[in-house]
Design a protein around this motif. Structure first.
Motif, short mmCIF file in Angstrom:
data_model
loop_
_atom_site.label_atom_id
_atom_site.label_comp_id
_atom_site.label_asym_id
_atom_site.label_seq_id
_atom_site.Cartn_x
_atom_site.Cartn_y
_atom_site.Cartn_z
N SER A 1 0.75 -1.25 -0.09
CA SER A 1 -0.15 0.02 0.00
C SER A 1 0.84 1.20 -0.05
O SER A 1 0.72 2.30 -0.77
N PRO A 2 1.80 1.49 0.90
CA PRO A 2 2.62 2.70 1.00
C PRO A 2 3.38 2.67 -0.49
O PRO A 2 3.52 3.96 -0.81
N CYS A 3 3.91 1.64 -0.90
CA CYS A 3 4.81 1.55 -2.23
C CYS A 3 3.77 2.21 -3.46
O CYS A 3 3.99 3.04 -4.17
N ALA A 4 2.49 1.64 -3.28
CA ALA A 4 1.36 1.94 -4.30
C ALA A 4 1.24 3.51 -4.32
O ALA A 4 0.94 4.18 -5.40
N HIS A 5 1.09 4.03 -3.06
CA HIS A 5 0.67 5.31 -2.87
C HIS A 5 1.97 6.36 -3.30
O HIS A 5 1.75 7.22 -4.12
N PHE A 6 3.14 5.83 -3.03
CA PHE A 6 4.18 6.71 -3.50
C PHE A 6 4.27 6.63 -4.77
O PHE A 6 4.72 7.74 -5.59
N CYS A 7 4.31 5.60 -5.43
CA CYS A 7 4.38 5.27 -7.07
C CYS A 7 3.08 6.20 -7.61
O CYS A 7 3.58 6.93 -8.67
N GLU A 8 1.94 6.08 -7.43
CA GLU A 8 1.00 6.91 -7.79
C GLU A 8 1.14 8.26 -8.07
O GLU A 8 1.08 8.93 -8.68
N TYR A 9 1.90 8.82 -6.50
CA TYR A 9 1.81 10.32 -6.62
C TYR A 9 3.30 10.90 -7.13
O TYR A 9 3.45 11.87 -7.55
N ALA A 10 4.26 9.90 -7.32
CA ALA A 10 5.45 10.32 -7.93
C ALA A 10 5.09 10.57 -9.47
O ALA A 10 5.49 11.49 -10.12
N VAL A 11 4.47 9.64 -9.97
CA VAL A 11 3.96 9.99 -11.56
C VAL A 11 2.89 11.15 -11.56
O VAL A 11 3.34 12.08 -12.33
N PHE A 12 2.09 11.46 -10.63
CA PHE A 12 1.41 12.54 -10.35
C PHE A 12 2.17 13.95 -10.32
O PHE A 12 1.86 14.85 -11.11
N GLY A 13 3.09 13.93 -9.55
CA GLY A 13 4.17 15.08 -9.60
C GLY A 13 4.71 15.35 -10.55
O GLY A 13 4.94 16.42 -11.17
N ALA A 14 5.28 14.38 -11.33
CA ALA A 14 6.05 14.77 -12.65
C ALA A 14 4.97 15.27 -13.55
O ALA A 14 5.40 16.11 -14.21
N LEU A 15 3.89 14.53 -14.04
CA LEU A 15 2.90 15.25 -14.60
C LEU A 15 2.44 16.48 -14.40
O LEU A 15 2.28 17.24 -15.12
N LEU A 16 2.33 16.80 -13.06
CA LEU A 16 1.89 18.24 -12.64
C LEU A 16 3.24 19.08 -13.13
O LEU A 16 2.78 20.26 -13.46
N ALA A 17 4.23 18.80 -12.83
CA ALA A 17 5.45 19.43 -13.24
C ALA A 17 5.31 19.92 -14.70
O ALA A 17 5.69 21.18 -14.93
N ASN A 18 5.33 19.03 -15.36
CA ASN A 18 5.24 19.11 -16.86
C ASN A 18 4.27 19.94 -17.38
O ASN A 18 4.49 20.97 -18.08
N ALA A 19 3.03 20.01 -17.05
CA ALA A 19 1.80 20.94 -17.07
C ALA A 19 2.05 22.11 -16.43
O ALA A 19 1.93 23.14 -17.42
N LEU A 20 2.59 22.35 -15.39
CA LEU A 20 2.83 23.62 -14.87
C LEU A 20 3.90 24.29 -15.42
O LEU A 20 3.98 25.72 -15.27
N ARG A 21 4.91 23.57 -16.06
CA ARG A 21 5.99 24.27 -16.86
C ARG A 21 5.46 25.16 -17.67
O ARG A 21 6.57 26.46 -18.36
N HIS A 22 4.32 25.05 -18.28
CA HIS A 22 3.95 25.88 -19.29
C HIS A 22 3.24 27.28 -18.74
O HIS A 22 2.93 28.12 -19.71
N HIS A 23 2.97 27.34 -17.50
CA HIS A 23 2.64 28.56 -16.99
C HIS A 23 3.70 29.05 -15.76
O HIS A 23 2.94 30.49 -15.59
N LEU A 24 4.46 28.67 -15.48
CA LEU A 24 5.28 29.15 -14.51
C LEU A 24 6.65 29.32 -14.79
O LEU A 24 7.25 28.43 -15.90
#
Length: 150
Positions: free
Chosen positions: A61-84
């Motif tokens: 469970s903790p590994c799944a949470h960590f991996c889900e959110y690591a991908v989410f963090g990378a996707l957020l950073a990629n999207a936010l780079r267009h605005h900030l």
């Protein structure tokens, strides 16, 4: 910056957020049923965990949470780079991803068999931090090499 790249970047963020929501909406019994790819992977990991660490230890469970959110963090950073400015992207991704983790844990209050766990939120936030930092490093390196536009 093309409009289509921005839209696609945010579409991936939304799709991944929906995936996280879907996973949070599953009860423990739903994942244990053995139906579907996610359930099959979960059951295989759980069985390996029990064989290696015993029935009272939960690392899946903790590994799944960590991996889900690591991908989410990378996707957020990629999207936010267009605005900030790029230097602000990791912090903005961390804040957004961590806040989504809070809503994810709140959502689990209403899912039978699930609970709101601050430790899960901390793991989620650590995952976002790693994903956002890795994306920031990749974006910075690609911009310096000229392979990624400003």
């Amino acid at each position: 910056m093309s409009r289509s790249k921005v839209i696609v970047s945010w579409a991936f963020v939304v799709l991944w957020a929906c995936f996280i929501f879907f996973m949070s909406a599953n009860t423990g019994s739903g994942l244990n049923s053995g139906e579907g790819l996610v359930s099959a992977v979960f059951c295989a990991l759980r069985d390996a965990q029990v064989a290696l660490l015993g029935p009272d230890t939960d690392v899946v469970s903790p590994c799944a949470h960590f991996c889900e959110y690591a991908v989410f963090g990378a996707l957020l950073a990629n999207a936010l780079r267009h605005h900030l400015p790029v230097r602000k992207v990791p912090v903005a991704a961390l804040v957004c991803g961590s806040l989504y983790g809070v809503t994810d844990e709140f959502h689990q209050l209403f899912v039978p068999g699930r609970m709101c766990d601050p430790a899960d939120w901390a793991v989620d936030t650590a995952g976002v931090l790693l994903g956002a930092w890795l994306a920031y490093a990749a974006i910075t390196r690609l911009r310096r090499s000229g392979r990624l536009g400003q």
